[in-house]
Design a protein around this motif. Structure first.
Motif, PDB file in Angstrom:
ATOM      1  N   SER A 270      67.258  -3.372 -74.042  1.00 12.36           N
ATOM      2  CA  SER A 270      68.383  -4.165 -74.529  1.00 12.36           C
ATOM      3  C   SER A 270      68.330  -4.274 -76.047  1.00 12.36           C
ATOM      4  CB  SER A 270      68.345  -5.565 -73.913  1.00 12.36           C
ATOM      5  OG  SER A 270      67.235  -6.296 -74.414  1.00 12.36           O
ATOM      6  N   LEU A 271      69.469  -4.578 -76.656  1.00 15.99           N
ATOM      7  CA  LEU A 271      69.496  -4.728 -78.111  1.00 15.99           C
ATOM      8  C   LEU A 271      68.566  -5.854 -78.553  1.00 15.99           C
ATOM      9  CD1 LEU A 271      73.307  -4.274 -78.914  1.00 15.99           C
ATOM     10  CD2 LEU A 271      71.537  -2.544 -78.475  1.00 15.99           C
ATOM     11  N   ALA A 272      68.519  -6.925 -77.762  1.00 13.50           N
ATOM     12  CA  ALA A 272      67.636  -8.045 -78.098  1.00 13.50           C
ATOM     13  C   ALA A 272      66.178  -7.608 -78.075  1.00 13.50           C
ATOM     14  CB  ALA A 272      67.866  -9.202 -77.126  1.00 13.50           C
ATOM     15  N   LYS A 273      65.810  -6.809 -77.086  1.00 10.15           N
ATOM     16  CA  LYS A 273      64.433  -6.320 -76.984  1.00 10.15           C
ATOM     17  C   LYS A 273      64.111  -5.385 -78.141  1.00 10.15           C
ATOM     18  CE  LYS A 273      61.274  -3.982 -73.766  1.00 10.15           C
ATOM     19  NZ  LYS A 273      61.110  -3.481 -72.384  1.00 10.15           N
ATOM     20  N   LEU A 274      65.059  -4.543 -78.498  1.00 10.77           N
ATOM     21  CA  LEU A 274      64.828  -3.600 -79.592  1.00 10.77           C
ATOM     22  C   LEU A 274      64.633  -4.343 -80.908  1.00 10.77           C
ATOM     23  CD1 LEU A 274      64.653  -0.579 -80.187  1.00 10.77           C
ATOM     24  CD2 LEU A 274      67.111  -0.573 -80.596  1.00 10.77           C
ATOM     25  N   ARG A 275      65.384  -5.401 -81.114  1.00  9.17           N
ATOM     26  CA  ARG A 275      65.272  -6.165 -82.358  1.00  9.17           C
ATOM     27  C   ARG A 275      63.910  -6.823 -82.519  1.00  9.17           C
ATOM     28  NH1 ARG A 275      71.061  -7.284 -81.669  1.00  9.17           N
ATOM     29  NH2 ARG A 275      70.528  -8.931 -80.179  1.00  9.17           N
ATOM     30  N   GLN A 276      63.156  -6.952 -81.451  1.00 13.10           N
ATOM     31  CA  GLN A 276      61.834  -7.571 -81.518  1.00 13.10           C
ATOM     32  C   GLN A 276      60.762  -6.623 -82.059  1.00 13.10           C
ATOM     33  OE1 GLN A 276      61.043  -8.993 -77.561  1.00 13.10           O
ATOM     34  NE2 GLN A 276      62.684 -10.511 -77.607  1.00 13.10           N
ATOM     35  N   VAL A 277      61.076  -5.327 -82.116  1.00 10.04           N
ATOM     36  CA  VAL A 277      60.111  -4.344 -82.625  1.00 10.04           C
ATOM     37  C   VAL A 277      60.009  -4.493 -84.139  1.00 10.04           C
ATOM     38  CG1 VAL A 277      59.504  -1.903 -82.746  1.00 10.04           C
ATOM     39  CG2 VAL A 277      60.728  -2.788 -80.746  1.00 10.04           C
ATOM     40  N   ARG A 278      58.794  -4.517 -84.633  1.00 11.46           N
ATOM     41  CA  ARG A 278      58.580  -4.795 -86.058  1.00 11.46           C
ATOM     42  C   ARG A 278      59.235  -3.760 -86.966  1.00 11.46           C
ATOM     43  NH1 ARG A 278      54.484  -3.007 -89.200  1.00 11.46           N
ATOM     44  NH2 ARG A 278      53.308  -2.354 -87.370  1.00 11.46           N
ATOM     45  N   ARG A 279      59.106  -2.470 -86.620  1.00 11.81           N
ATOM     46  CA  ARG A 279      59.691  -1.419 -87.464  1.00 11.81           C
ATOM     47  C   ARG A 279      60.593  -0.550 -86.615  1.00 11.81           C
ATOM     48  NH1 ARG A 279      56.879   0.292 -92.857  1.00 11.81           N
ATOM     49  NH2 ARG A 279      58.772   0.970 -93.911  1.00 11.81           N
ATOM     50  N   ARG A 280      61.852  -0.433 -87.038  1.00 10.68           N
ATOM     51  CA  ARG A 280      62.859   0.267 -86.244  1.00 10.68           C
ATOM     52  C   ARG A 280      63.548   1.298 -87.143  1.00 10.68           C
ATOM     53  NH1 ARG A 280      63.355  -5.107 -85.963  1.00 10.68           N
ATOM     54  NH2 ARG A 280      65.424  -5.203 -86.915  1.00 10.68           N
ATOM     55  N   ILE A 281      63.256   2.568 -86.889  1.00  9.11           N
ATOM     56  CA  ILE A 281      63.698   3.650 -87.772  1.00  9.11           C
ATOM     57  C   ILE A 281      64.915   4.331 -87.164  1.00  9.11           C
ATOM     58  CG2 ILE A 281      63.024   5.790 -88.925  1.00  9.11           C
ATOM     59  CD1 ILE A 281      60.092   4.829 -88.620  1.00  9.11           C
ATOM     60  N   CYS A 282      66.039   4.217 -87.845  1.00  6.31           N
ATOM     61  CA  CYS A 282      67.305   4.795 -87.392  1.00  6.31           C
ATOM     62  C   CYS A 282      67.620   6.022 -88.237  1.00  6.31           C
ATOM     63  CB  CYS A 282      68.422   3.763 -87.523  1.00  6.31           C
ATOM     64  SG  CYS A 282      70.066   4.363 -87.043  1.00  6.31           S
ATOM     65  N   ILE A 283      67.937   7.133 -87.579  1.00  8.99           N
ATOM     66  CA  ILE A 283      68.195   8.402 -88.267  1.00  8.99           C
ATOM     67  C   ILE A 283      69.618   8.841 -87.947  1.00  8.99           C
ATOM     68  CG2 ILE A 283      67.422  10.783 -88.570  1.00  8.99           C
ATOM     69  CD1 ILE A 283      64.714   9.709 -87.231  1.00  8.99           C
ATOM     70  N   ILE A 284      70.401   9.079 -88.986  1.00 12.37           N
ATOM     71  CA  ILE A 284      71.825   9.386 -88.820  1.00 12.37           C
ATOM     72  C   ILE A 284      72.180  10.656 -89.585  1.00 12.37           C
ATOM     73  CG2 ILE A 284      74.162   8.672 -89.452  1.00 12.37           C
ATOM     74  CD1 ILE A 284      73.305   7.120 -87.161  1.00 12.37           C
ATOM     75  N   SER A 285      72.923  11.538 -88.949  1.00 15.02           N
ATOM     76  CA  SER A 285      73.428  12.734 -89.622  1.00 15.02           C
ATOM     77  C   SER A 285      74.860  12.974 -89.175  1.00 15.02           C
ATOM     78  CB  SER A 285      72.560  13.952 -89.272  1.00 15.02           C
ATOM     79  OG  SER A 285      73.120  15.139 -89.793  1.00 15.02           O
ATOM     80  N   GLY A 286      75.778  12.989 -90.126  1.00 18.06           N
ATOM     81  CA  GLY A 286      77.174  13.275 -89.802  1.00 18.06           C
ATOM     82  C   GLY A 286      78.074  12.073 -89.964  1.00 18.06           C
ATOM     83  N   ALA A 287      79.113  12.233 -90.800  1.00 20.69           N
ATOM     84  CA  ALA A 287      80.012  11.123 -91.108  1.00 20.69           C
ATOM     85  C   ALA A 287      80.809  10.654 -89.901  1.00 20.69           C
ATOM     86  CB  ALA A 287      80.968  11.541 -92.234  1.00 20.69           C
ATOM     87  N   LYS A 288      80.943  11.504 -88.866  1.00 25.28           N
ATOM     88  CA  LYS A 288      81.689  11.100 -87.679  1.00 25.28           C
ATOM     89  C   LYS A 288      80.951  10.006 -86.894  1.00 25.28           C
ATOM     90  CE  LYS A 288      85.338  13.783 -87.938  1.00 25.28           C
ATOM     91  NZ  LYS A 288      85.518  14.897 -87.009  1.00 25.28           N
TER      92      LYS A 288
END
Length: 336
Positions: A270-288
Motif C-alpha cells: 500500500s502507499l501508506a506502507k511504502l511511505r514508511q520505508v526510510r529511502r524510496r528511490i523513484c526512477i522516471i524516463s519519458g515525459a509521457k
C-alpha cells in the motif's frame, strides 16, 4: 596488526588523490606501491561503482537549477540526467537507467533489506548495475508478477536476480499474482505463513526502488502491456482518474488512492506502507509519465528522484511561476 587494504578502499584513495588532490597517476602508483595500469583500473572502478560521478557543465546546462526547483517543491533528493532532444525513448531510458544504477550502488550497505519492483524501467536499470560486495543484504520482490497468461516468474525473477548478483545479496521472490481475482482471495493468501514471511521482509525494508507505471507512456509500462489488466480494468482506472501506479498500486494526480477498487486486489505494498520505508528511490524516463510522476510526488512516495532532463523541465514548468523565484530564473535561462 594493520588491516590489509581492500580494492574498494584503494579505489577511494586513488580517486581522492586524482580528483581532489590533482595527483598524477604515476604519483598515485608510487604512493600505493602499485603500477600505473592498476591505478587506471582503480579509477575506472571508482567511476563504475558511483564513488566518483563526473558532470560536464556547459553554459546552457539547466540540470542544477531544475534539481533545486524540484527539491524545493517536493522535498526530494533529485538527480536530473542531461539528455539531447534528438534521443528516442529507448535511448533516454538507457541513459537514465545508467545514472540510476550508479546512484543506487553507493546507497546499498550490508544488512540492508531492499525492495525492488518489476517493470520496464527496473529491467533496464538492472542491466547497468555494477558489483559491490555486501554481507547479510536481502533483495525482496515488491509485488507479484503472475497473470492469466503467464506466471511472470521468468520476467520478474531476472530483474531481482540481477540486483542480487550485483550486490552479493540473498534474493526473495514473491510468487503470487500481480492482481488477485477477488480481494477476499488476497486477504486469505496474506494469512499463509509462506506469504507472511515475504510480507514481513517488506516491513523491514530500508530501501525501496521503483519506477512509475503509466498507460500513456511511449514505452508502455509492463503492467499495462503484459496482459495484467483487461478492458474492464482499464476502463475502471480511467473512470477513477488514475494517473499511474507504483508496484501495481494505483493513485491519482493529486496522490490520493481512496476508492480505487483494483488496489484491494493488488499484491503490491500500500502507499501508506511504502511511505514508511526510510529511502524510496523513484526512477522516471519519458515525459509521457508526467501525470504519474506528479501523482507519486504528491503522494509522498519518493525520497530520491532520478529522471531525464525533458521530464524534469516539464515538471517544473507546469508549476506556477509565481510559486517560487527559481522558476523565473529557469525561464530567463531559455533566452541565454
Amino acid at each position: 596488526m594493520p588491516t590489509k587494504p581492500t580494492r574498494a578502499s584503494d579505489a577511494l584513495r586513488a580517486a581522492q588523490m586524482y580528483y581532489l588532490q590533482a595527483q598524477t597517476m604515476d604519483a598515485i602508483a608510487r604512493e600505493l606501491r602499485t603500477s600505473r595500469s592498476t591505478v587506471s583500473r582503480l579509477l575506472s572502478a571508482a567511476r563504475d561503482s558511483g564513488l566518483v560521478q563526473i558532470q560536464v557543465k556547459t553554459p546552457s546546462d539547466r540540470a542544477p537549477e531544475l534539481e533545486r526547483a524540484i527539491h524545493k517543491r517536493y522535498r526530494v533528493d533529485v538527480h536530473v540526467v542531461p539528455v539531447a532532444d534528438t534521443l528516442n525513448e529507448v535511448e533516454v531510458l538507457d541513459r537514465v537507467s545508467m545514472q540510476a544504477a550508479r546512484t543506487i550502488g553507493p546507497l546499498v550497505d550490508s544488512n540492508a533489506v531492499i525492495g525492488v519492483a518489476w517493470g520496464s524501467t527496473l529491467s533496464t536499470v538492472s542491466r547497468h548495475l555494477t558489483r559491490k560486495t555486501t554481507h547479510g543484504t536481502v533483495i525482496v520482490q515488491l509485488n507479484g508478477a503472475g497473470n492469466t497468461q503467464t506466471s511472470g516468474i521468468a520476467y520478474a525473477s531476472e530483474i531481482i536476480r540481477r540486483f542480487g548478483t550485483a550486490y552479493g545479496a540473498t534474493v526473495e521472490q514473491f510468487p503470487v499474482p500481480a492482481f488477485f481475482d477477488k480481494a477476499e482471495t488476497k486477504r486469505m493468501m496474506w494469512q499463509e505463513r509462506s506469504v507472511r514471511r515475504i510480507l514481513d521482509l517488506q516491513d523491514r525494508m530500508t530501501i525501496a526502488i521503483f519506477g512509475v507505471g503509466s498507460i500513456d507512456a511511449d514505452l508502455p509500462s509492463h503492467v499495462y502491456s503484459g496482459g495484467y489488466l483487461d478492458a474492464t480494468d482499464i476502463a475502471a482506472l480511467e473512470a477513477g482518474g488514475v494517473a499511474g501506479d507504483v508496484a501495481t498500486v494505483f493513485f491519482r494526480s493529486d496522490g490520493s488512492d481512496a476508492g480505487i477498487v483494483l488496489n484491494d486486489r493488488s499484491s503490491g505494498p500500500s502507499l501508506a506502507k511504502l511511505r514508511q520505508v526510510r529511502r524510496r528511490i523513484c526512477i522516471i524516463s519519458g515525459a509521457k509519465k508526467i501525470r504519474g510522476l506528479r501523482g507519486a510526488l504528491a503522494a509522498g512516495l519518493a525520497t530520491d528522484l532520478i529522471l531525464d532532463e525533458s521530464t524534469a523541465r516539464i515538471l517544473v514548468e507546469q508549476e506556477s511561476p509565481s510559486a517560487d523565484p527559481i522558476f523565473g530564473l529557469l525561464n530567463s535561462l531559455e533566452g541565454l
